[in-house]
Design a protein around this motif. Structure first.
Motif, PDB file in Angstrom:
ATOM      1  N   LEU A  97       0.061  18.317 -19.407  1.00  0.00           N
ATOM      2  CA  LEU A  97      -0.701  18.110 -20.637  1.00  0.00           C
ATOM      3  C   LEU A  97      -0.122  16.887 -21.360  1.00  0.00           C
ATOM      4  O   LEU A  97       1.097  16.812 -21.535  1.00  0.00           O
ATOM      5  CB  LEU A  97      -0.586  19.343 -21.541  1.00  0.00           C
ATOM      6  CG  LEU A  97      -1.385  19.261 -22.834  1.00  0.00           C
ATOM      7  CD1 LEU A  97      -2.862  19.524 -22.590  1.00  0.00           C
ATOM      8  CD2 LEU A  97      -0.831  20.253 -23.865  1.00  0.00           C
ATOM      9  N   PRO A  98      -0.968  15.933 -21.795  1.00  0.00           N
ATOM     10  CA  PRO A  98      -0.439  14.736 -22.473  1.00  0.00           C
ATOM     11  C   PRO A  98      -0.090  15.055 -23.926  1.00  0.00           C
ATOM     12  O   PRO A  98      -0.838  14.724 -24.844  1.00  0.00           O
ATOM     13  CB  PRO A  98      -1.603  13.750 -22.358  1.00  0.00           C
ATOM     14  CG  PRO A  98      -2.815  14.610 -22.332  1.00  0.00           C
ATOM     15  CD  PRO A  98      -2.427  15.871 -21.618  1.00  0.00           C
ATOM     16  N   TRP A  99       1.071  15.683 -24.118  1.00  0.00           N
ATOM     17  CA  TRP A  99       1.421  16.231 -25.427  1.00  0.00           C
ATOM     18  C   TRP A  99       1.603  15.142 -26.478  1.00  0.00           C
ATOM     19  O   TRP A  99       1.289  15.358 -27.643  1.00  0.00           O
ATOM     20  CB  TRP A  99       2.651  17.121 -25.307  1.00  0.00           C
ATOM     21  CG  TRP A  99       3.941  16.389 -25.034  1.00  0.00           C
ATOM     22  CD1 TRP A  99       4.824  15.935 -25.965  1.00  0.00           C
ATOM     23  CD2 TRP A  99       4.492  16.043 -23.751  1.00  0.00           C
ATOM     24  NE1 TRP A  99       5.891  15.325 -25.347  1.00  0.00           N
ATOM     25  CE2 TRP A  99       5.715  15.371 -23.985  1.00  0.00           C
ATOM     26  CE3 TRP A  99       4.081  16.236 -22.447  1.00  0.00           C
ATOM     27  CZ2 TRP A  99       6.519  14.889 -22.949  1.00  0.00           C
ATOM     28  CZ3 TRP A  99       4.875  15.764 -21.420  1.00  0.00           C
ATOM     29  CH2 TRP A  99       6.066  15.102 -21.673  1.00  0.00           C
ATOM     30  N   VAL A 100       2.065  13.990 -26.065  1.00  0.00           N
ATOM     31  CA  VAL A 100       2.233  12.899 -27.039  1.00  0.00           C
ATOM     32  C   VAL A 100       0.869  12.401 -27.515  1.00  0.00           C
ATOM     33  O   VAL A 100       0.635  12.248 -28.718  1.00  0.00           O
ATOM     34  CB  VAL A 100       3.052  11.742 -26.420  1.00  0.00           C
ATOM     35  CG1 VAL A 100       3.048  10.526 -27.349  1.00  0.00           C
ATOM     36  CG2 VAL A 100       4.485  12.189 -26.140  1.00  0.00           C
ATOM     37  N   SER A 101      -0.044  12.191 -26.581  1.00  0.00           N
ATOM     38  CA  SER A 101      -1.388  11.726 -26.934  1.00  0.00           C
ATOM     39  C   SER A 101      -2.107  12.730 -27.829  1.00  0.00           C
ATOM     40  O   SER A 101      -2.953  12.355 -28.638  1.00  0.00           O
ATOM     41  CB  SER A 101      -2.222  11.475 -25.678  1.00  0.00           C
ATOM     42  OG  SER A 101      -1.618  10.493 -24.854  1.00  0.00           O
ATOM     43  N   LEU A 102      -1.773  14.019 -27.679  1.00  0.00           N
ATOM     44  CA  LEU A 102      -2.432  15.071 -28.457  1.00  0.00           C
ATOM     45  C   LEU A 102      -1.668  15.425 -29.730  1.00  0.00           C
ATOM     46  O   LEU A 102      -2.162  16.192 -30.557  1.00  0.00           O
ATOM     47  CB  LEU A 102      -2.592  16.331 -27.591  1.00  0.00           C
ATOM     48  CG  LEU A 102      -3.597  16.226 -26.447  1.00  0.00           C
ATOM     49  CD1 LEU A 102      -3.455  17.408 -25.490  1.00  0.00           C
ATOM     50  CD2 LEU A 102      -5.021  16.160 -26.985  1.00  0.00           C
ATOM     51  N   GLY A 103      -0.471  14.897 -29.895  1.00  0.00           N
ATOM     52  CA  GLY A 103       0.320  15.215 -31.087  1.00  0.00           C
ATOM     53  C   GLY A 103       0.847  16.633 -31.094  1.00  0.00           C
ATOM     54  O   GLY A 103       0.895  17.287 -32.135  1.00  0.00           O
ATOM     55  N   LEU A 104       1.256  17.131 -29.928  1.00  0.00           N
ATOM     56  CA  LEU A 104       1.717  18.516 -29.808  1.00  0.00           C
ATOM     57  C   LEU A 104       3.168  18.576 -29.340  1.00  0.00           C
ATOM     58  O   LEU A 104       3.748  17.555 -28.957  1.00  0.00           O
ATOM     59  CB  LEU A 104       0.842  19.261 -28.795  1.00  0.00           C
ATOM     60  CG  LEU A 104      -0.630  19.433 -29.171  1.00  0.00           C
ATOM     61  CD1 LEU A 104      -1.428  19.877 -27.961  1.00  0.00           C
ATOM     62  CD2 LEU A 104      -0.776  20.439 -30.307  1.00  0.00           C
ATOM     63  N   GLY A 105       3.724  19.792 -29.331  1.00  0.00           N
ATOM     64  CA  GLY A 105       5.048  20.006 -28.771  1.00  0.00           C
ATOM     65  C   GLY A 105       5.039  19.764 -27.269  1.00  0.00           C
ATOM     66  O   GLY A 105       3.980  19.717 -26.637  1.00  0.00           O
TER      67      GLY A 105
END
Ligand SMILES: [Ca+2]
Ligand SMILES: [Ca+2]
Length: 235
Positions: A97-105
């Motif tokens: 999951l692209p967590w940085v692109s989504l602003g998530l943990g």
């Protein structure tokens, strides 16, 4: 003759001490077990909440494309949390999951990356329309036999590999061992089919299963884009 009073007192005291030690042992064992159960419940609650956040973040990502046409992010295939895209399409349909692109943990409750797979028609940066068709399926069992289909034509699926973590990418790098059951293998084989069902840890014919999944319904996704004025016409 009577027994020596000091010896009798010392004897009872030793027995009492043994009983007290045993009781403390039982109580501590119970406390440790309770703490362990509570910790597991917290992790399960946390991962469910995180997966719900991920679903909302994916919808938000699609709705907020600067070009004004909705599309979903690509998977992260290099481990930095940023989606990996060519000029139009994703480098791969599946990855972290692209967590940085989504602003998530950056991980699930057990320190593993979330797995993410997206249908090409929903991830191309030309945008998707009302006729877009996902290719992913979620089933009750591996192989997706008749009567075991839960959802089809899905734009995107996200998997937490659960407590056992088998098949997951570790946060610290590298991968966990592959799953040993066919249902967990279905969630780690890089294909379009996934399995979501009740957990089972007891072995047996079905083997272990502790994965947690969330997926986007194509209808909910399109409806949300319509509500937000990102698609031009009604169904
Ligand atoms: Ca698992
Ligand atoms: Ca599969």
């Amino acid at each position: 003759m009577s027994s020596h009073p000091d010896r009798r007192i010392r004897g009872f005291t030793l027995i009492e001490i043994s009983i007290v030690i045993a009781l403390i042992g039982f109580m501590l064992g119970g406390v440790v077990m309770t703490v362990g159960v509570q910790r597991r419940q917290q992790q399960e609650t946390e991962v469910r909440r995180t997966l719900a956040d991920i679903r909302e973040a994916l919808i938000g990502f699609a709705a907020s494309r600067p070009e004004g046409v909705p599309y979903l992010p690509c998977p992260d295939t290099t481990g930095d949390g940023v989606e990996n895209r060519g000029s139009v399409n994703c480098a791969q349909a599946e990855g972290r999951l692209p967590w940085v692109s989504l602003g998530l943990g950056d991980s699930d409750s057990w320190g593993n990356r979330f797995r993410y797979r997206v249908s090409p028609e929903f991830s191309a940066n030309g945008g998707f329309g009302l006729s877009a068709m996902g290719v992913l399926r979620v089933c009750l069992r591996s192989g997706c036999a008749s009567g075991e289909l839960l959802a089809e034509r899905i734009p995107a699926v996200v998997v937490s590999h659960g407590r056992n973590g088998w098949g997951a990418w570790r946060v610290g790098g590298g991968s966990a061992p592959a799953p040993s059951s066919s249902d967990e293998l279905e969630n780690a084989d890089g294909g379009d089919d996934f399995v979501s069902r009740e957990h089972s840890d007891a072995g047996g014919a079905l083997g272990e299963f502790d994965d947690r999944l969330v997926w986007l319904s194509p209808h909910v996704l399109k409806h949300r884009m319509l509500q937000l004025g990102r698609l031009p016409e009604a169904f």
